[in-house]
Motif scaffolding. Structure first.
Motif, PDB file in Angstrom:
ATOM      1  N   LEU A 141     -21.052 -10.312  51.304  1.00  0.00           N
ATOM      2  CA  LEU A 141     -19.674  -9.908  51.558  1.00  0.00           C
ATOM      3  C   LEU A 141     -19.561  -8.393  51.585  1.00  0.00           C
ATOM      4  CD1 LEU A 141     -17.776 -12.312  49.118  1.00  0.00           C
ATOM      5  CD2 LEU A 141     -17.711 -12.406  51.610  1.00  0.00           C
ATOM      6  N   PRO A 142     -18.485  -7.853  52.166  1.00  0.00           N
ATOM      7  CA  PRO A 142     -18.223  -6.414  52.062  1.00  0.00           C
ATOM      8  C   PRO A 142     -17.811  -6.049  50.638  1.00  0.00           C
ATOM      9  CG  PRO A 142     -16.418  -7.508  53.175  1.00  0.00           C
ATOM     10  CD  PRO A 142     -17.487  -8.535  53.003  1.00  0.00           C
ATOM     11  N   PHE A 143     -17.754  -4.753  50.359  1.00  0.00           N
ATOM     12  CA  PHE A 143     -17.443  -4.290  49.002  1.00  0.00           C
ATOM     13  C   PHE A 143     -16.152  -3.475  48.969  1.00  0.00           C
ATOM     14  CE2 PHE A 143     -22.059  -4.647  49.316  1.00  0.00           C
ATOM     15  CZ  PHE A 143     -22.368  -5.403  48.188  1.00  0.00           C
ATOM     16  N   VAL A 144     -15.512  -3.471  47.775  1.00  0.00           N
ATOM     17  CA  VAL A 144     -14.382  -2.581  47.510  1.00  0.00           C
ATOM     18  C   VAL A 144     -14.684  -1.776  46.247  1.00  0.00           C
ATOM     19  CG1 VAL A 144     -12.659  -4.040  48.625  1.00  0.00           C
ATOM     20  CG2 VAL A 144     -13.175  -4.385  46.201  1.00  0.00           C
ATOM     21  N   SER A 145     -13.874  -0.760  46.017  1.00  0.00           N
ATOM     22  CA  SER A 145     -14.096   0.144  44.888  1.00  0.00           C
ATOM     23  C   SER A 145     -13.958  -0.555  43.540  1.00  0.00           C
ATOM     24  CB  SER A 145     -13.099   1.308  44.953  1.00  0.00           C
ATOM     25  OG  SER A 145     -13.159   2.080  43.779  1.00  0.00           O
ATOM     26  N   GLU A 146     -14.748  -0.129  42.559  1.00  0.00           N
ATOM     27  CA  GLU A 146     -14.667  -0.670  41.204  1.00  0.00           C
ATOM     28  C   GLU A 146     -13.361  -0.291  40.518  1.00  0.00           C
ATOM     29  OE1 GLU A 146     -18.074   0.292  38.899  1.00  0.00           O
ATOM     30  OE2 GLU A 146     -19.494  -0.714  40.257  1.00  0.00           O
ATOM     31  N   THR A 147     -12.610   0.650  41.088  1.00  0.00           N
ATOM     32  CA  THR A 147     -11.326   1.036  40.486  1.00  0.00           C
ATOM     33  C   THR A 147     -10.347  -0.130  40.474  1.00  0.00           C
ATOM     34  OG1 THR A 147     -10.517   1.847  42.630  1.00  0.00           O
ATOM     35  CG2 THR A 147     -11.582   3.439  41.173  1.00  0.00           C
ATOM     36  N   TYR A 148     -10.546  -1.104  41.373  1.00  0.00           N
ATOM     37  CA  TYR A 148      -9.660  -2.271  41.389  1.00  0.00           C
ATOM     38  C   TYR A 148      -9.809  -3.123  40.129  1.00  0.00           C
ATOM     39  CZ  TYR A 148      -8.583  -1.322  46.296  1.00  0.00           C
ATOM     40  OH  TYR A 148      -8.151  -0.732  47.474  1.00  0.00           O
ATOM     41  N   LEU A 149     -10.922  -2.938  39.397  1.00  0.00           N
ATOM     42  CA  LEU A 149     -11.087  -3.655  38.131  1.00  0.00           C
ATOM     43  C   LEU A 149      -9.989  -3.259  37.152  1.00  0.00           C
ATOM     44  CD1 LEU A 149     -14.968  -3.396  37.695  1.00  0.00           C
ATOM     45  CD2 LEU A 149     -13.650  -5.466  38.198  1.00  0.00           C
ATOM     46  N   ASN A 150      -9.559  -2.005  37.219  1.00  0.00           N
ATOM     47  CA  ASN A 150      -8.471  -1.526  36.351  1.00  0.00           C
ATOM     48  C   ASN A 150      -7.104  -1.726  36.987  1.00  0.00           C
ATOM     49  OD1 ASN A 150     -10.319  -0.557  34.390  1.00  0.00           O
ATOM     50  ND2 ASN A 150     -10.632   1.314  35.595  1.00  0.00           N
ATOM     51  N   ASP A 151      -7.045  -1.523  38.315  1.00  0.00           N
ATOM     52  CA  ASP A 151      -5.750  -1.559  39.000  1.00  0.00           C
ATOM     53  C   ASP A 151      -5.269  -2.984  39.288  1.00  0.00           C
ATOM     54  OD1 ASP A 151      -5.983   1.162  38.988  1.00  0.00           O
ATOM     55  OD2 ASP A 151      -6.645   1.312  41.072  1.00  0.00           O
ATOM     56  N   LYS A 152      -6.191  -3.881  39.686  1.00  0.00           N
ATOM     57  CA  LYS A 152      -5.808  -5.228  40.105  1.00  0.00           C
ATOM     58  C   LYS A 152      -6.711  -6.284  39.457  1.00  0.00           C
ATOM     59  CE  LYS A 152      -2.759  -3.759  43.197  1.00  0.00           C
ATOM     60  NZ  LYS A 152      -1.304  -4.059  43.115  1.00  0.00           N
TER      61      LYS A 152
END
Length: 433
Positions: free
Chosen positions: A276-287
């Motif tokens: 799969l494509p990737f997204v930023s690890e910052t979403y672990l905190n934000d969403k």
């Protein structure tokens, strides 16, 4: 044994010594007949993967237009090109076998003193390999009429053109017949699989079990000890990330969006196997609420056709993973056997409930309130596991056959592409086939 010469065309290479290299404008005549009122009852044509076909006027997309000024006349044996979005369009050329009309977005040429079928195969061959990239212009990768008319192509004598066209007609017809038989077998296997799922998921494995009225008119009876519940009683509902493709990065947390659900990983997703494509690890905190766990279900919330309404995947691994754009997350509130629910969600029973409620014209929307009201029947947990294991074993055998047949179709299509290329470039002894 043929003698060959350099064609002088970089993308082509050598051609038979007696062939000529000629500009298309020497035999293409550009057409521009606008349709008048007298044409309002003619045939409406379309360019498809199968060439130029008559559109079905009983289908909303096939009805005659109200404004005929945007359409043009097509005569039998006209060669029709799509000269815009050439890179993305699966097929950009076709030969019309009937008179009719087509939108003026297409370019129509009459062919002078050449074999129409030979030229059709020649440009299909170019299309197969997208060999005209050097002519693309602009963001839409358009080929101008002038550039096409000035394109140099090799031409054998007319009699040889006819021989090549006849050879390819015969071979391609046999290949198409083979493909159609295999596709029919595919359809039968898929129907068999669906029937197996539908029967097992609604009646269970015990043929002697006592039945009761499900309370659902069009379903009928279910095993006496099963429960009927709406999804809102069994699952909590959430949303995937509100992102676009532009948010994808090279490394980070994998993300499953509606596109992958529809085209790549329906029903099951295992990150130990699937990519799969990737997204930023910052979403672990934000969403964090969009982070998925093993056993979670992810539904695509939009579909381009009614058949795709209700497409989903079930998470099979413990690797951190986000639900992406246009997705709805279902998390069980009670203990369930997730594989059993995968088969249930893939059954006609559930899909028909969703299809009856979705709304849209060209894009169908599946909102949470639709999914929440879907009714399900719930066997005891142990029975869920037995049903899932039974279906998993049976469907795996059917899927193996389906995969084998799809591979056969893929290989014969590759052979067809090679056959056309070799014949149209004069590299095949037609007498040997």
């Amino acid at each position: 044994m043929k003698n060959f010469k350099n064609s002088g065309i970089e993308w082509l290479g050598e051609i038979p010594e007696h062939w000529e290299v000629v500009k298309c404008k020497n035999f293409f005549i550009l057409q521009n007949k606008i349709i008048g009122d007298l044409w309002s009852k003619t045939r409406l044509l379309s360019l498809t993967l199968n060439g130029i076909v008559e559109r079905n006027i009983n289908n909303p997309e096939g009805k005659f237009p109200s404004d005929f000024s945007t359409y043009q006349v097509v005569d039998k044996n006209d060669l029709i090109f799509c000269l815009f979005d050439v890179e993305e369009t699966p097929r950009t050329v076709g030969l019309s076998k009937i008179n009719g009309m087509i939108t003026n977005a297409y370019t129509i040429f009459k062919i002078k003193e050449q074999e129409e079928r030979f030229l059709t195969y020649f440009f299909i061959n170019l299309d197969n390999g997208k060999k005209l990239k050097f002519l693309y212009r602009g963001l839409r990768k358009t080929i101008s009429k002038e550039d096409l008319l000035n394109l140099k192509i090799p031409l054998p004598p007319l009699k040889e053109q006819e021989q090549i066209a006849n050879f390819l007609d015969e071979k391609c017809e046999k290949i198409q017949n083979f493909i159609e038989k295999k596709e029919k077998l595919l359809s039968l296997l898929q129907e068999q699989k669906q029937a197996l799922i539908n029967e097992t998921i609604t009646k269970g494995l015990d043929k002697n079990v006592k039945l009761k009225n499900s309370g659902i008119e069009w379903l009928g009876e279910i095993p006496e000890h099963w429960e009927v519940r709406k999804l809102k009683m069994l699952f909590s509902f959430g949303n995937g990330l509100n992102i676009t493709k532009a948010d994808f990065i090279s490394f980070g947390i994998p993300c499953i969006s509606y596109g992958e659900i529809h085209s790549k990983y329906p029903c099951h997703l295992d990150l130990s196997v699937h990519k799969l494509p990737f997204v930023s690890e910052t979403y672990l905190n934000d969403k964090p609420q969009s982070l998925l766990s093993k056993g979670d279900f992810v539904f695509a919330d939009t579909s381009e056709d009614i058949e795709g309404s209700g497409n989903f995947t079930c998470i099979q691994s413990n690797i951190p993973l986000f639900a992406g754009y246009h997705t709805i997350i279902l998390r069980s509130k009670t203990q369930i056997y997730s594989l059993s629910f995968s088969f249930l969600f893939d059954s006609i029973f559930v899909r028909n409930q969703i299809r009856e409620k979705v709304w849209g014209v060209k894009v169908f929307s599946i909102i949470k309130s639709i999914l929440k009201e879907v009714q399900c029947f719930i066997p005891p947990l142990k029975e869920q596991e037995q049903i899932a294991n039974f279906l998993d074993e049976k469907c795996e055998k059917i899927d193996s056959l389906i995969t084998k047949i799809k591979k056969q179709i893929e290989l014969i299509k590759e052979y067809k592409t090679t056959l056309i290329n070799e014949a149209i470039c004069g590299r095949m002894n037609l007498n040997k086939g």
